[in-house]
Motif scaffolding. Structure first.
Motif, PDB file in Angstrom:
ATOM      1  N   MET A 233       0.818  -1.167  -0.070  1.00  9.06           N
ATOM      2  CA  MET A 233      -0.036   0.118   0.186  1.00  9.06           C
ATOM      3  C   MET A 233       0.815   1.110   0.042  1.00  9.06           C
ATOM      4  N   LEU A 234       0.353   2.365  -0.647  1.00  5.75           N
ATOM      5  CA  LEU A 234       1.211   3.594  -0.897  1.00  5.75           C
ATOM      6  C   LEU A 234       0.847   4.299   0.430  1.00  5.75           C
ATOM      7  N   ASN A 235       1.823   5.168   0.952  1.00  8.38           N
ATOM      8  CA  ASN A 235       1.438   6.048   2.101  1.00  8.38           C
ATOM      9  C   ASN A 235       1.024   7.264   1.416  1.00  8.38           C
ATOM     10  N   ASP A 236       0.632   8.029   2.438  1.00  5.91           N
ATOM     11  CA  ASP A 236      -0.239   9.373   1.927  1.00  5.91           C
ATOM     12  C   ASP A 236       0.465  10.111   1.170  1.00  5.91           C
ATOM     13  N   ARG A 237       1.746  10.270   1.347  1.00  6.34           N
ATOM     14  CA  ARG A 237       2.710  11.368   0.761  1.00  6.34           C
ATOM     15  C   ARG A 237       2.628  10.590  -0.861  1.00  6.34           C
ATOM     16  N   LYS A 238       2.823   9.362  -0.973  1.00  5.42           N
ATOM     17  CA  LYS A 238       2.968   8.896  -2.506  1.00  5.42           C
ATOM     18  C   LYS A 238       1.686   9.050  -3.138  1.00  5.42           C
ATOM     19  N   LEU A 239       0.673   8.745  -2.330  1.00  2.00           N
ATOM     20  CA  LEU A 239      -0.657   8.983  -2.968  1.00  2.00           C
ATOM     21  C   LEU A 239      -0.882  10.352  -3.400  1.00  2.00           C
ATOM     22  N   ALA A 240      -0.618  11.349  -2.821  1.00  4.09           N
ATOM     23  CA  ALA A 240      -0.569  12.721  -3.158  1.00  4.09           C
ATOM     24  C   ALA A 240       0.406  13.115  -4.219  1.00  4.09           C
ATOM     25  N   VAL A 241       1.242  12.578  -4.360  1.00  8.65           N
ATOM     26  CA  VAL A 241       2.320  12.788  -5.488  1.00  8.65           C
ATOM     27  C   VAL A 241       1.258  12.183  -6.639  1.00  8.65           C
ATOM     28  N   LEU A 242       1.023  10.807  -6.534  1.00 12.51           N
ATOM     29  CA  LEU A 242       0.265  10.296  -7.701  1.00 12.51           C
ATOM     30  C   LEU A 242      -0.893  11.158  -8.027  1.00 12.51           C
ATOM     31  N   ARG A 243      -1.794  11.611  -7.125  1.00 13.78           N
ATOM     32  CA  ARG A 243      -2.818  12.429  -7.584  1.00 13.78           C
ATOM     33  C   ARG A 243      -2.214  13.765  -8.157  1.00 13.78           C
TER      34      ARG A 243
ATOM     35  N   VAL B 239      10.284   7.422  -8.225  1.00 16.59           N
ATOM     36  CA  VAL B 239      10.751   6.181  -8.589  1.00 16.59           C
ATOM     37  C   VAL B 239      10.200   5.093  -8.033  1.00 16.59           C
ATOM     38  N   ALA B 240       9.699   5.112  -6.627  1.00 19.76           N
ATOM     39  CA  ALA B 240       8.889   4.090  -5.977  1.00 19.76           C
ATOM     40  C   ALA B 240       7.591   4.058  -6.730  1.00 19.76           C
ATOM     41  N   LEU B 241       6.781   4.986  -7.217  1.00 23.48           N
ATOM     42  CA  LEU B 241       5.795   4.741  -7.871  1.00 23.48           C
ATOM     43  C   LEU B 241       5.960   4.132  -9.414  1.00 23.48           C
ATOM     44  N   GLU B 242       6.870   4.347  -9.967  1.00 21.23           N
ATOM     45  CA  GLU B 242       7.323   3.761 -11.280  1.00 21.23           C
ATOM     46  C   GLU B 242       7.724   2.292 -11.172  1.00 21.23           C
ATOM     47  N   GLU B 243       8.435   1.939 -10.014  1.00 15.99           N
ATOM     48  CA  GLU B 243       8.784   0.631  -9.719  1.00 15.99           C
ATOM     49  C   GLU B 243       7.426   0.023  -9.297  1.00 15.99           C
TER      50      GLU B 243
END
Length: 337
Positions: free
Chosen positions: A1-11, A47-51
């Motif tokens: 599961m992605l943390n809130d910060r990565k979700l905000a970046v994806l959004r 980078v994490a989102l891409e992986e």
């Protein structure tokens, strides 16, 4: 599961890419969004989102774009769809409220949905099998002709002229009309055959030939149609949306009525707003598109579906809000007929 910060970046990546149609870099995200972290931290998150397959690098630049998986997570994590503005709601009420029959309701709905979303809009006609009898009218057209009009709760009108009758009186027609409405008002159409099975026996012998002829035509008009009717509007909206070579395939797929029916028919729970993204679409030619659909109907009864088809790079909150609102307005108009 992605943390809130990565979700905000994806959004933020999804919102910027939908808005600009350009790959999104970490510096642009830091400048445009209040993410509360440095561009270096954003780069690490990207980078994490891409992986994990949520974003991709389309070419050798610093920018990234969402994948189907990224759009799916974005849609699933939407806290709310974008509400329509007051002027938009008034425009819908005025435009749809002016329709006088089912054909016009459907025609206006599909045009309105295409204009609101700037996508291809699809509206399915209510199925006769999901309708109930509102009224049966019999109109004498001469000594040997009667017109039968069946009106359903969905606004659908089935009209037949019955020729070659024995001479009939207006009194006989009026008596049969009254008996039909007493037996059928409010009945689902699949209940009609049983509801009228014994009706001729309740009539005077001289009125039974007329009843037999009318009932024969009535039951014939209720035979399930194998091809549901679907209307479409807004195919010109697909031009310039970046489909490139796949646009021809998309247009060819949308020309097939059976494909349109399947798209709406696969929309899951009819009471829910459903979004199918990219590869989630079973039709190969439509895997560069997303479909947003919803059921519409009267009360708890879903009569048919409507929706839009557009590129995966679409304004999901706005499109979902428009589809849901239009479905509710159409249902309320049908309920008020």
């Amino acid at each position: 599961m992605l943390n809130d910060r990565k979700l905000a970046v994806l959004r933020a990546i999804v919102e910027d890419f939908v808005s600009t149609d350009e790959p999104v870099g970490s510096k642009a995200l830091a400048d445009r969004h209040s993410l509360g972290v440095s561009p270096a931290t954003i780069r690490n998150d990207m980078v994490a989102l891409e992986e994990e397959g949520y974003i991709a690098q389309p070419h050798t630049s610093a920018g990234r774009i969402p994948t189907d998986k990224g759009y799916r997570l974005f849609v699933d994590r939407l806290s709310t769809v974008k509400p329509l503005s007051s002027p938009e709601r008034r425009a819908i009420e005025t435009f749809l409220g002016g329709a006088v029959d089912l054909d016009e309701i459907v025609a206006r709905t599909v045009r309105l949905l295409a204009q609101l979303t700037r996508q291809v809009a699809i509206v399915q006609y209510p199925s006769l099998t999901r309708s109930s009898v509102q009224h049966v009218e019999l109109v004498p057209l001469g000594p040997q002709r009667v017109m039968m009009v069946l009106i359903t709760n969905t606004g659908r009108v089935e009209q037949r002229v019955i020729d070659g009758l024995d001479r009939v009186s207006e009194g006989s027609v009026e008596h049969l009309r009254r008996s039909l409405n007493q037996a059928l008002a409010g009945k689902w159409l699949n209940e009609v055959p049983d509801a009228v099975a014994d009706l001729p026996e309740t009539l005077d012998p001289q009125d039974r030939p007329l009843a037999a002829s009318v009932l024969s035509v009535l039951l014939e008009s209720l035979v399930e149609r194998h091809e549901e009717k679907v209307v479409m509007s807004g195919t010109a909206n697909l031009a310039g949306m970046g489909f490139s070579a796949s646009l021809r395939d998309v247009l060819e797929a949308l020309e097939e009525n059976v494909v349109l029916i399947r798209l709406l028919g696969e929309a899951g729970d009819p009471s829910m707003l459903t979004v199918r993204i990219g590869a989630e679409n079973s039709h190969e030619s439509l895997r560069s598109t997303s479909i947003v659909s919803a059921g519409y109907g009267v009360g708890d009864q879903t009569l048919a579906k409507l929706g839009v088809v557009g590129p995966t790079r679409m304004d999901y909150p706005g499109t979902m809000g428009a589809v849901r609102a239009v479905a509710r307005y159409v249902g309320s108009i049908l309920a008020g007929q």
